[in-house]
Design a protein around this motif. Structure first.
Motif, PDB file in Angstrom:
ATOM      1  N   VAL A 203      11.182  -7.839  -5.664  1.00 47.27           N
ATOM      2  CA  VAL A 203      10.061  -7.359  -6.369  1.00 47.27           C
ATOM      3  C   VAL A 203       9.582  -6.016  -5.904  1.00 47.27           C
ATOM      4  CG1 VAL A 203       7.654  -8.164  -6.769  1.00 47.27           C
ATOM      5  CG2 VAL A 203       9.184  -9.904  -6.540  1.00 47.27           C
ATOM      6  N   ILE A 204       9.569  -5.137  -6.584  1.00 46.93           N
ATOM      7  CA  ILE A 204       9.417  -3.636  -6.226  1.00 46.93           C
ATOM      8  C   ILE A 204       7.996  -3.426  -6.812  1.00 46.93           C
ATOM      9  CG2 ILE A 204       9.855  -1.361  -6.427  1.00 46.93           C
ATOM     10  CD1 ILE A 204      12.900  -2.373  -7.265  1.00 46.93           C
ATOM     11  N   MET A 205       7.083  -3.074  -5.667  1.00 48.00           N
ATOM     12  CA  MET A 205       5.635  -2.941  -5.907  1.00 48.00           C
ATOM     13  C   MET A 205       5.346  -1.387  -5.656  1.00 48.00           C
ATOM     14  SD  MET A 205       4.071  -6.329  -4.439  1.00 48.00           S
ATOM     15  CE  MET A 205       5.110  -6.116  -3.065  1.00 48.00           C
ATOM     16  N   ALA A 206       5.358  -0.507  -6.750  1.00 48.80           N
ATOM     17  CA  ALA A 206       5.416   0.932  -6.448  1.00 48.80           C
ATOM     18  C   ALA A 206       4.408   1.846  -6.992  1.00 48.80           C
ATOM     19  CB  ALA A 206       6.857   1.345  -6.734  1.00 48.80           C
ATOM     20  N   ASP A 207       4.076   2.891  -6.406  1.00 43.77           N
ATOM     21  CA  ASP A 207       3.435   3.879  -7.161  1.00 43.77           C
ATOM     22  C   ASP A 207       4.663   5.078  -7.502  1.00 43.77           C
ATOM     23  OD1 ASP A 207       2.374   6.207  -8.061  1.00 43.77           O
ATOM     24  OD2 ASP A 207       0.751   6.539  -6.632  1.00 43.77           O
ATOM     25  N   CYS A 208       4.863   4.717  -8.880  1.00 40.73           N
ATOM     26  CA  CYS A 208       6.124   5.378  -9.278  1.00 40.73           C
ATOM     27  C   CYS A 208       5.768   7.045  -9.654  1.00 40.73           C
ATOM     28  CB  CYS A 208       7.144   4.769 -10.350  1.00 40.73           C
ATOM     29  SG  CYS A 208       7.648   3.148  -9.681  1.00 40.73           S
ATOM     30  N   ASN A 209       4.676   7.511  -9.836  1.00 44.83           N
ATOM     31  CA  ASN A 209       4.209   8.577 -10.331  1.00 44.83           C
ATOM     32  C   ASN A 209       4.619   8.942 -11.810  1.00 44.83           C
ATOM     33  OD1 ASN A 209       1.941   9.693  -8.686  1.00 44.83           O
ATOM     34  ND2 ASN A 209       3.404   9.666  -7.025  1.00 44.83           N
ATOM     35  N   GLN A 210       5.165   7.984 -12.632  1.00 49.16           N
ATOM     36  CA  GLN A 210       5.695   7.995 -13.766  1.00 49.16           C
ATOM     37  C   GLN A 210       5.479   6.623 -14.765  1.00 49.16           C
ATOM     38  OE1 GLN A 210       9.990   8.748 -13.877  1.00 49.16           O
ATOM     39  NE2 GLN A 210       9.519  10.355 -15.239  1.00 49.16           N
TER      40      GLN A 210
ATOM     41  N   ASN B 225       5.165  12.893  -6.370  1.00 48.12           N
ATOM     42  CA  ASN B 225       4.828  13.674  -7.696  1.00 48.12           C
ATOM     43  C   ASN B 225       6.162  14.873  -7.924  1.00 48.12           C
ATOM     44  OD1 ASN B 225       2.388  12.663  -9.026  1.00 48.12           O
ATOM     45  ND2 ASN B 225       1.543  13.141  -7.049  1.00 48.12           N
ATOM     46  N   PRO B 226       5.915  15.228  -9.147  1.00 43.86           N
ATOM     47  CA  PRO B 226       6.845  16.375  -9.211  1.00 43.86           C
ATOM     48  C   PRO B 226       6.436  17.494  -8.512  1.00 43.86           C
ATOM     49  CG  PRO B 226       6.186  15.291 -11.398  1.00 43.86           C
ATOM     50  CD  PRO B 226       5.381  14.853 -10.131  1.00 43.86           C
ATOM     51  N   GLY B 227       7.496  18.463  -8.115  1.00 41.60           N
ATOM     52  CA  GLY B 227       7.433  19.523  -7.410  1.00 41.60           C
ATOM     53  C   GLY B 227       8.211  20.847  -7.684  1.00 41.60           C
ATOM     54  N   SER B 228       7.903  21.784  -7.066  1.00 37.27           N
ATOM     55  CA  SER B 228       8.754  22.995  -7.441  1.00 37.27           C
ATOM     56  C   SER B 228       8.829  23.935  -6.163  1.00 37.27           C
ATOM     57  CB  SER B 228       8.192  23.631  -8.439  1.00 37.27           C
ATOM     58  OG  SER B 228       6.868  24.543  -8.198  1.00 37.27           O
ATOM     59  N   ALA B 229       9.762  25.094  -6.500  1.00 35.40           N
ATOM     60  CA  ALA B 229       9.922  26.045  -5.177  1.00 35.40           C
ATOM     61  C   ALA B 229       8.726  26.583  -4.728  1.00 35.40           C
ATOM     62  CB  ALA B 229      10.789  26.992  -5.540  1.00 35.40           C
ATOM     63  N   THR B 230       7.530  26.463  -5.367  1.00 42.14           N
ATOM     64  CA  THR B 230       6.115  27.217  -5.052  1.00 42.14           C
ATOM     65  C   THR B 230       5.342  26.014  -4.404  1.00 42.14           C
ATOM     66  OG1 THR B 230       5.237  26.754  -7.264  1.00 42.14           O
ATOM     67  CG2 THR B 230       6.167  28.696  -6.808  1.00 42.14           C
ATOM     68  N   SER B 231       5.715  24.608  -4.522  1.00 42.27           N
ATOM     69  CA  SER B 231       5.081  23.817  -3.708  1.00 42.27           C
ATOM     70  C   SER B 231       4.984  23.934  -2.366  1.00 42.27           C
ATOM     71  CB  SER B 231       5.714  22.328  -3.948  1.00 42.27           C
ATOM     72  OG  SER B 231       5.690  22.040  -5.547  1.00 42.27           O
ATOM     73  N   GLY B 232       3.686  23.706  -1.705  1.00 44.46           N
ATOM     74  CA  GLY B 232       3.518  23.827  -0.087  1.00 44.46           C
ATOM     75  C   GLY B 232       4.375  23.130   0.686  1.00 44.46           C
ATOM     76  N   PRO B 233       4.616  23.745   1.800  1.00 45.73           N
ATOM     77  CA  PRO B 233       5.622  22.979   2.822  1.00 45.73           C
ATOM     78  C   PRO B 233       5.173  21.701   3.290  1.00 45.73           C
ATOM     79  CG  PRO B 233       4.658  24.598   3.875  1.00 45.73           C
ATOM     80  CD  PRO B 233       4.189  24.759   2.354  1.00 45.73           C
TER      81      PRO B 233
ATOM     82  N   ASP C 124       1.744   2.994 -11.775  1.00 48.59           N
ATOM     83  CA  ASP C 124       1.789   2.157 -10.698  1.00 48.59           C
ATOM     84  C   ASP C 124       2.576   0.740 -11.429  1.00 48.59           C
ATOM     85  OD1 ASP C 124       0.633   3.841  -8.885  1.00 48.59           O
ATOM     86  OD2 ASP C 124      -1.255   3.020  -9.504  1.00 48.59           O
ATOM     87  N   HIS C 125       3.632   0.443 -10.762  1.00 44.47           N
ATOM     88  CA  HIS C 125       4.060  -0.708 -11.384  1.00 44.47           C
ATOM     89  C   HIS C 125       4.984  -1.912 -10.503  1.00 44.47           C
ATOM     90  CE1 HIS C 125       5.033   1.817 -15.181  1.00 44.47           C
ATOM     91  NE2 HIS C 125       5.024   2.936 -14.206  1.00 44.47           N
TER      92      HIS C 125
ATOM     93  N   LEU D   8       0.729  -1.151   0.011  1.00 49.50           N
ATOM     94  CA  LEU D   8      -0.072   0.214  -0.094  1.00 49.50           C
ATOM     95  C   LEU D   8       0.911   1.390  -0.001  1.00 49.50           C
ATOM     96  CD1 LEU D   8      -2.691  -1.041   2.786  1.00 49.50           C
ATOM     97  CD2 LEU D   8      -2.762  -1.307   0.312  1.00 49.50           C
ATOM     98  N   PRO D   9       1.345   1.751  -1.214  1.00 46.46           N
ATOM     99  CA  PRO D   9       1.958   2.964  -1.188  1.00 46.46           C
ATOM    100  C   PRO D   9       0.988   4.160  -1.101  1.00 46.46           C
ATOM    101  CG  PRO D   9       1.909   2.087  -3.477  1.00 46.46           C
ATOM    102  CD  PRO D   9       1.199   1.293  -2.408  1.00 46.46           C
ATOM    103  N   GLU D  10       1.413   5.306  -0.456  1.00 48.83           N
ATOM    104  CA  GLU D  10       0.845   6.431  -0.088  1.00 48.83           C
ATOM    105  C   GLU D  10      -0.517   6.166   0.744  1.00 48.83           C
ATOM    106  OE1 GLU D  10      -1.059  10.496  -1.962  1.00 48.83           O
ATOM    107  OE2 GLU D  10      -0.916   8.530  -3.311  1.00 48.83           O
TER     108      GLU D  10
END
Length: 323
Positions: free
Chosen positions: A221-228, A164-172, A272-273, A70-72
């Motif tokens: 065996v890697i079971m992941a939400d890779c967000n990509q 997920n991708p983020g940036s300098a404006t992403s919330g803390p 998800d992979h 269960l990722p996330e």
């Protein structure tokens, strides 16, 4: 409750009309098989979701699932009462199960029970007694457990959530921002080096961990939400680079090319992979995919069930829960 029922009814209707991919999977499995489930639940133990969580776990028990990724989970697993509460909930279904958690060790708000990201790995039934080692990443990116197989065989299962991708404006409080802040404390970046990127760092740190496990002779065996997806080449070190570097295959895409499973019903990509080594690919047999509505209440999501031997893997699927 009415909303939960509507979501479940929609899932069941979709399951009846979905042509699926692969072969049918049943609630019966061979005694030597290990059946593993992967799904991003988008949080567990949320407000007014107790009955949905219980129904999900009971459904997985009915399908003979032995290990759950269960990722996330969106829980602050540093908090003892949360760990106890979820452990109690799981053990009402599987009395002797083993539950492993991870979330960032220094969150922005240490007292908060809600903490974005994290992961949970559950091993149930007789397989719980085969767990011989376990651990987690201090940034809450992955958690793992090793199962003892025949002779010196070791099978290590990993549940991972990549931000997920983020940036300098992403919330803390976002996963990306909290990981970047923690990484800035843990590693030193020279002025000539690139800025810390939590998504890239997740894969480069997993590089090191995976190489160590392979040197120890583990099958991983890697079971992941890779967000990509594997077709996304935007980042300098992306999931496709990682998969190629380690000679990995994404289970569903490798066996049913062109029949990708969308990670959400309204989406168009697989992010998800289940990742395994290429030389293990012949051990896979794929079975029917349906639609499932378990734990994640805002939309219909993808979930996978796979069956493994202690030294190999033989099936994958998703299914619809019952009322």
């Amino acid at each position: 409750m009415m909303r939960q029922q509507k979501i479940t009814m929609y899932a069941k209707q979709k399951y009846q009309t979905d042509p699926g991919v692969g072969y049918m999977i049943t609630t019966q499995k061979s005694l030597g098989d290990l059946r593993v489930f992967l799904q991003n639940p988008n949080g567990v133990m949320g407000r007014d979701t107790k009955h949905n969580d219980r129904r999900a776990l009971l459904s997985l028990q009915e399908w003979g699932v032995d290990a759950i990724s269960l990722p996330e989970t969106n829980c602050n697993w540093n908090t003892e009462w949360l760990r106890r509460r979820w452990t109690t909930e799981v053990r009402r279904v599987w009395r002797h199960s083993k539950i492993f958690f991870t979330s960032i060790d220094k969150p922005a708000d240490p007292s908060a029970s809600f903490l974005p990201g994290g992961a949970c790995l559950i091993v149930t039934g007789k397989w719980a007694s085969r767990v011989c080692d376990h651990g987690s990443d201090k940034l809450g990116r992955w958690v793992w457990a090793t199962l003892r197989g025949r002779s010196k065989e070791r099978l290590t299962l990993v549940s991972m959530y990549r931000p997920n991708p983020g940036s300098a404006t992403s919330g803390p409080s976002t996963v990306w921002s909290q990981q970047k802040s923690r990484l800035s404390e843990l590693i030193t970046i020279d002025s000539s080096d690139r800025e810390i990127d939590p998504r890239r760092q997740c894969l480069t740190d997993l590089d090191i961990w995976l190489n160590d496990k392979r040197r120890e002779g583990h099958r991983v065996v890697i079971m992941a939400d890779c967000n990509q997806s594997l077709t996304d080449n935007k980042e300098q070190y992306n999931l496709k680079n990682f998969v190629c570097k380690h000679s990995l295959l994404s289970v569903m895409e490798s066996k049913h090319e062109g029949e990708s499973v969308r990670s959400v019903d309204r989406g168009s990509q697989t992010i998800d992979h289940i990742l395994i080594r290429m030389k293990q690919s012949h051990e896979f047999i794929f079975r029917h995919r349906g639609v499932i509505a378990i734990m994640k209440h805002s939309c219909i999501v993808v979930a996978y069930i796979i069956e493994l031997y202690c030294v190999g893997i033989i099936a994958t699927s998703k299914h619809c829960i019952k009322e």
